[in-house]
Scaffold this active site. Sequence first.
Site, PDB file in Angstrom:
ATOM      1  N   PHE A  52       0.998  -1.093   0.061  1.00 28.95           N
ATOM      2  CA  PHE A  52       0.118   0.113   0.009  1.00 28.95           C
ATOM      3  C   PHE A  52       0.929   1.195  -0.140  1.00 28.95           C
ATOM      4  CE2 PHE A  52      -2.978  -2.980   1.582  1.00 28.95           C
ATOM      5  CZ  PHE A  52      -4.031  -2.835   1.038  1.00 28.95           C
ATOM      6  N   GLU A  53       0.624   2.216  -0.720  1.00 29.12           N
ATOM      7  CA  GLU A  53       1.520   3.499  -0.847  1.00 29.12           C
ATOM      8  C   GLU A  53       1.690   4.279   0.490  1.00 29.12           C
ATOM      9  OE1 GLU A  53      -1.724   4.966  -3.791  1.00 29.12           O
ATOM     10  OE2 GLU A  53      -0.754   7.025  -3.015  1.00 29.12           O
ATOM     11  N   ALA A  54       0.668   4.208   1.164  1.00 28.77           N
ATOM     12  CA  ALA A  54       1.014   4.822   2.762  1.00 28.77           C
ATOM     13  C   ALA A  54       2.231   4.053   3.187  1.00 28.77           C
ATOM     14  CB  ALA A  54      -0.381   5.033   3.362  1.00 28.77           C
TER      15      ALA A  54
END
Lengths: 260, 326
Positions: A52-54
């Site tokens: 996930f990009e976070a």
Amino acid sequence: MNEKYYNEMELMICAAARIFEDGVSVSVGTGVPCAAVMLSQKLYAPNILILFEAGGIAPLLPSMPISVGDKNTMYKALQTTSVSDAMEMNQRGLVDYCFLGGAQIDMYGNLNSTIIGSHDNPKVRFPGSGGANDFASSAWRTIIVSPHSSRRFTNNIDFITTPGYLKGPNAREEAGLPQGTGPYKIITNLAVMNFDNDERRMALESVHPGVSIDDVVKNTGFELLIDEHIKQTEPPGEDELKILRNEVDPYRVVIGKKAQ
Amino acid sequence: MDTIGELLGYEDPDKMRGFFRKKSKKLENKIKKLPDAVSEFVAESDYMAIGGFGLVRIPTAFLHEVIKQQKKVATCAFFTSNYDTDLVLINGMMKSVDMSYGIALEALGSPKVLRKYFENGGIKVTEWSNGALAWRYKAAAMGLSFLPVRSMLGTDTERYSAAKEIICPFSGKKYLAVPALYPDIAVIHVHEADMYGNAHIKGVLVADVDIAKAAKKVIITTERMVDTEYFRNNPQNTTIPFYLVDAVVEIPYGSYPAEMPYEYLFDIDYFKRFLQAAESDETFDRFIKENIYECKDFYEFISLNGGVERIKELRNLELGLKGSSL
């Protein structure tokens, strides 16, 4: 079994879940992409590496996340890191697939999630690229899910937010994007499409049960490449539906929505 | 490709070296009360950067206080943002912004009245990807004027950005140079901090470490205070070190109604009310008046939305306790 034992959303998720080989890495967001990757993790690819990009890396997703940074995206994760770290994994060539949606898509798989109308005075303002542009620039293969309509599948897209094959063969490489990357498959509520041709154009691969080739053509605003061997998409299996409904999305956050 | 976006938040790296040279590196007590931190540190000419990820670990209490004091900032990065930058929009007056993601609460929907600010052409947008903005902060964190990246190339996102294409002197490949972003003020909500500004973040970091390094002024809001011995004994827990920080504000539940990882989940019911109110100017104005202007402090806002009982539910949800569900 009759045709009504599953809905369009469930079919799209199951068709997408079967794409992933065990051990591949996938950048995902929320919604259908996430449901498909979770189903794949539980049924086909237990060693799938989810990013996930976070910054949530290799979580064991307990249920559908609502935000790309929420607790589910880091549940039993093996690493919590940063946006730049996640994007640099993509840029280094470590990410096999990314999985996106979009408001408009053209025949080269370019996506618009920025505006309808003119940029400086838009009729509709969408959220923008988010991480989609980074993923589709650098992940090896891009998978796209979208409702299928001639309004969305159009060559008159107002803005290229996220690169597909841009203007055709070699355009990505000429623009400076990493070699050997680009859109791989598109899954809609009507069909599965691919880009396995020299022109790098969208081609029909299979139509879903109960859908005709003509239905797909009518709902596509540009000419699709269609050869004579169009298969039918495999409908969802019992195992797939059981896990999807009971474990992946018990609150019907995604499968309870209409595909259109 | 020539780009036509407005360059915002850029500074010359030598000018910034001079700025950082003068910044105090002393161990000083930086604890401030929330209203004082806002009135002393937020200026109308500021480029504001906000930590967290939209619905997760955002400095809500600080942003509510900015609204209450009717402080307007000049511009802001809409980076992985949703409720946080929605709050910044309420004070209005921004003419241009950097945007990679904004004015939508991800899967929950988009606040209509705030989207209209963009749809009538009132706010000019310089486009970026999330990676590009993260790398812009990183370039500044490295003390540079740009970083070469392989995102955005060939797209309209590139055209409407303020990046520039360059040729790599080693490989001959085309890269995109994304300009350093040195925000005037950064506000970051953390799990624990000491009086000097040493701060510990649990879970995803988003871009907060680079934002803290890149910004001229850094405000830490924290769920709880800890003694400096905590960091002396566990220096690997210093996510953001004291020498970057200008003020520390203790504000338990300061991310509510957004999530604080391992502490409390986001309040999905609140966000549904917020989106519903944002359908018309009239209902939205009333909602903001009730939830922000008329609340004497942040805890009156939490009380209005269910108080400690609601926080208990959200904590049980975050911890995944049996019997709790969305």
